[in-house]
Design a protein around this motif. Structure first.
Motif, PDB file in Angstrom:
ATOM      1  N   ASN A 203       0.826  -1.213   0.000  1.00 15.57           N
ATOM      2  CA  ASN A 203       0.000   0.000   0.000  1.00 15.57           C
ATOM      3  C   ASN A 203       0.858   1.261   0.000  1.00 15.57           C
ATOM      4  N   PHE A 204       1.932   1.245   0.771  1.00 17.20           N
ATOM      5  CA  PHE A 204       2.843   2.388   0.791  1.00 17.20           C
ATOM      6  C   PHE A 204       3.471   2.573  -0.589  1.00 17.20           C
ATOM      7  N   GLY A 205       3.944   1.498  -1.160  1.00 14.55           N
ATOM      8  CA  GLY A 205       4.567   1.570  -2.481  1.00 14.55           C
ATOM      9  C   GLY A 205       3.610   2.064  -3.549  1.00 14.55           C
ATOM     10  N   LEU A 206       2.373   1.586  -3.506  1.00 17.07           N
ATOM     11  CA  LEU A 206       1.378   2.034  -4.481  1.00 17.07           C
ATOM     12  C   LEU A 206       1.108   3.533  -4.340  1.00 17.07           C
ATOM     13  N   ALA A 207       1.210   4.040  -3.129  1.00 19.89           N
ATOM     14  CA  ALA A 207       0.980   5.469  -2.897  1.00 19.89           C
ATOM     15  C   ALA A 207       2.195   6.329  -3.257  1.00 19.89           C
ATOM     16  N   HIS A 208       3.407   5.759  -3.163  1.00 21.76           N
ATOM     17  CA  HIS A 208       4.612   6.574  -3.318  1.00 21.76           C
ATOM     18  C   HIS A 208       5.503   6.233  -4.518  1.00 21.76           C
ATOM     19  N   PHE A 209       5.383   5.031  -5.063  1.00 19.05           N
ATOM     20  CA  PHE A 209       6.304   4.606  -6.118  1.00 19.05           C
ATOM     21  C   PHE A 209       5.593   4.117  -7.380  1.00 19.05           C
ATOM     22  N   ILE A 210       4.343   4.455  -7.555  1.00 20.84           N
ATOM     23  CA  ILE A 210       3.538   3.905  -8.642  1.00 20.84           C
ATOM     24  C   ILE A 210       4.048   4.298 -10.031  1.00 20.84           C
ATOM     25  N   THR A 211       4.926   5.276 -10.114  1.00 20.25           N
ATOM     26  CA  THR A 211       5.478   5.651 -11.417  1.00 20.25           C
ATOM     27  C   THR A 211       6.930   5.192 -11.585  1.00 20.25           C
ATOM     28  N   HIS A 212       7.457   4.467 -10.618  1.00 21.36           N
ATOM     29  CA  HIS A 212       8.846   4.014 -10.701  1.00 21.36           C
ATOM     30  C   HIS A 212       8.894   2.601 -11.265  1.00 21.36           C
ATOM     31  N   GLU A 213       9.664   2.439 -12.319  1.00 24.36           N
ATOM     32  CA  GLU A 213       9.696   1.175 -13.051  1.00 24.36           C
ATOM     33  C   GLU A 213      10.131  -0.023 -12.211  1.00 24.36           C
ATOM     34  N   ASP A 214      11.068   0.136 -11.289  1.00 26.79           N
ATOM     35  CA  ASP A 214      11.503  -0.999 -10.478  1.00 26.79           C
ATOM     36  C   ASP A 214      10.406  -1.458  -9.520  1.00 26.79           C
ATOM     37  N   PHE A 215       9.687  -0.515  -8.936  1.00 25.33           N
ATOM     38  CA  PHE A 215       8.551  -0.879  -8.089  1.00 25.33           C
ATOM     39  C   PHE A 215       7.476  -1.555  -8.929  1.00 25.33           C
ATOM     40  N   LEU A 216       7.125  -0.948 -10.054  1.00 23.32           N
ATOM     41  CA  LEU A 216       6.092  -1.514 -10.926  1.00 23.32           C
ATOM     42  C   LEU A 216       6.451  -2.930 -11.344  1.00 23.32           C
ATOM     43  N   TRP A 217       7.698  -3.121 -11.718  1.00 25.52           N
ATOM     44  CA  TRP A 217       8.127  -4.442 -12.177  1.00 25.52           C
ATOM     45  C   TRP A 217       8.083  -5.477 -11.048  1.00 25.52           C
ATOM     46  N   CYS A 218       8.755  -5.211  -9.943  1.00 27.67           N
ATOM     47  CA  CYS A 218       8.870  -6.221  -8.890  1.00 27.67           C
ATOM     48  C   CYS A 218       7.526  -6.497  -8.217  1.00 27.67           C
ATOM     49  N   PHE A 219       6.825  -5.460  -7.818  1.00 22.87           N
ATOM     50  CA  PHE A 219       5.534  -5.677  -7.182  1.00 22.87           C
ATOM     51  C   PHE A 219       4.505  -6.184  -8.187  1.00 22.87           C
ATOM     52  N   GLY A 220       4.586  -5.718  -9.427  1.00 20.33           N
ATOM     53  CA  GLY A 220       3.697  -6.241 -10.462  1.00 20.33           C
ATOM     54  C   GLY A 220       3.901  -7.736 -10.657  1.00 20.33           C
ATOM     55  N   TYR A 221       5.153  -8.147 -10.639  1.00 13.07           N
ATOM     56  CA  TYR A 221       5.476  -9.562 -10.770  1.00 13.07           C
ATOM     57  C   TYR A 221       4.892 -10.351  -9.598  1.00 13.07           C
ATOM     58  N   MET A 222       5.177  -9.895  -8.373  1.00 11.87           N
ATOM     59  CA  MET A 222       4.700 -10.620  -7.192  1.00 11.87           C
ATOM     60  C   MET A 222       3.178 -10.697  -7.179  1.00 11.87           C
ATOM     61  N   ILE A 223       2.535  -9.577  -7.470  1.00  8.45           N
ATOM     62  CA  ILE A 223       1.077  -9.517  -7.441  1.00  8.45           C
ATOM     63  C   ILE A 223       0.479 -10.418  -8.519  1.00  8.45           C
ATOM     64  N   SER A 224       1.033 -10.375  -9.726  1.00  8.22           N
ATOM     65  CA  SER A 224       0.470 -11.185 -10.804  1.00  8.22           C
ATOM     66  C   SER A 224       0.695 -12.682 -10.577  1.00  8.22           C
ATOM     67  N   MET A 225       1.756 -13.040  -9.880  1.00  7.20           N
ATOM     68  CA  MET A 225       2.038 -14.456  -9.610  1.00  7.20           C
ATOM     69  C   MET A 225       1.121 -15.028  -8.531  1.00  7.20           C
ATOM     70  N   PHE A 226       0.889 -14.280  -7.465  1.00  6.37           N
ATOM     71  CA  PHE A 226       0.081 -14.750  -6.343  1.00  6.37           C
ATOM     72  C   PHE A 226      -0.851 -13.646  -5.863  1.00  6.37           C
ATOM     73  N   PRO A 227      -1.850 -13.302  -6.670  1.00  8.81           N
ATOM     74  CA  PRO A 227      -2.713 -12.161  -6.342  1.00  8.81           C
ATOM     75  C   PRO A 227      -3.512 -12.342  -5.057  1.00  8.81           C
ATOM     76  N   TYR A 228      -3.791 -13.574  -4.669  1.00  7.01           N
ATOM     77  CA  TYR A 228      -4.617 -13.784  -3.474  1.00  7.01           C
ATOM     78  C   TYR A 228      -3.919 -13.369  -2.190  1.00  7.01           C
ATOM     79  N   TYR A 229      -2.624 -13.129  -2.215  1.00  4.83           N
ATOM     80  CA  TYR A 229      -1.940 -12.602  -1.033  1.00  4.83           C
ATOM     81  C   TYR A 229      -2.162 -11.104  -0.879  1.00  4.83           C
ATOM     82  N   PHE A 230      -2.763 -10.483  -1.887  1.00  7.59           N
ATOM     83  CA  PHE A 230      -2.941  -9.035  -1.881  1.00  7.59           C
ATOM     84  C   PHE A 230      -4.397  -8.611  -1.758  1.00  7.59           C
ATOM     85  N   GLY A 231      -5.317  -9.530  -2.007  1.00 13.00           N
ATOM     86  CA  GLY A 231      -6.744  -9.218  -1.933  1.00 13.00           C
ATOM     87  C   GLY A 231      -7.533 -10.023  -2.944  1.00 13.00           C
TER      88      GLY A 231
END
Length: 179
Positions: A77-105
């Protein structure tokens, strides 16, 4: 792409000192939450240990996975609020979220969000082979051809050692998953 090496954390993770690594990362994040590397490393640590606790041989007696899930939610949640335009955040968290979305909601909502984040990282830096391969890899096999996948993987392999130096969980994971 960020240099993911962090000698203190890499050593603790490599030695499987899970609680010490967790405490070190949490303390570093609390002291400087706007440091992107710290946010990503903490988020990845929580995600990886929760997702891979069985293969890692981690039991509930070794580390509190409920706490890790809670920290993962907070860091996400912090990252989505503060780093949503940074490619490294988008890539790493996007990867984690897309692999196991049920850990996020909600599964479908978060799966879509993760893929959207991967797409955005790729759009920001289309020449970055890791972003491209991660984004293309988020589609079902009916979308991607076997040839496209092999060609993209050939572009990723030469950059792995340079991008993922160190022996921490994040570096070891991405070197193994892409090779």
């Amino acid at each position: 792409m960020i240099d993911w090496t962090w000698p203190e954390v890499d050593r603790l993770e490599h030695q499987e000192n899970w609680n010490e690594a967790k405490e070190y990362l949490i303390k570093a994040w609390q002291q400087n939450p706007t440091d992107l590397k710290t946010t990503v490393r903490l988020g990845f640590f929580c995600w990886y240990v929760v997702v891979e606790q069985g293969p890692l041989g981690i039991t509930d007696a070794d580390i509190d996975t409920d706490e890790l899930e809670s920290v993962l939610t907070e860091v996400t949640n912090f990252g989505l609020a503060h780093f949503i335009t940074h490619e490294d955040f988008l890539w790493c968290f996007g990867y984690m979220i897309s692999m196991f979305p049920y850990y996020f909601g909600d599964y479908e909502q978060w799966e879509e969000k993760g893929i959207s984040m991967l797409k955005h990282a790729y759009e920001l830096y289309p020449e970055e082979p890791i972003y491209k391969y991660s984004y293309l890899g988020s589609f079902t096999n009916t979308y991607r051809t076997r040839r496209t996948s092999k060609n993209e993987l050939k572009r990723v392999k030469p950059v792995l050692e340079d991008r993922f130096r160190g022996e921490g969980l994040l570096s070891e994971y991405f070197k193994s998953i892409f090779s």
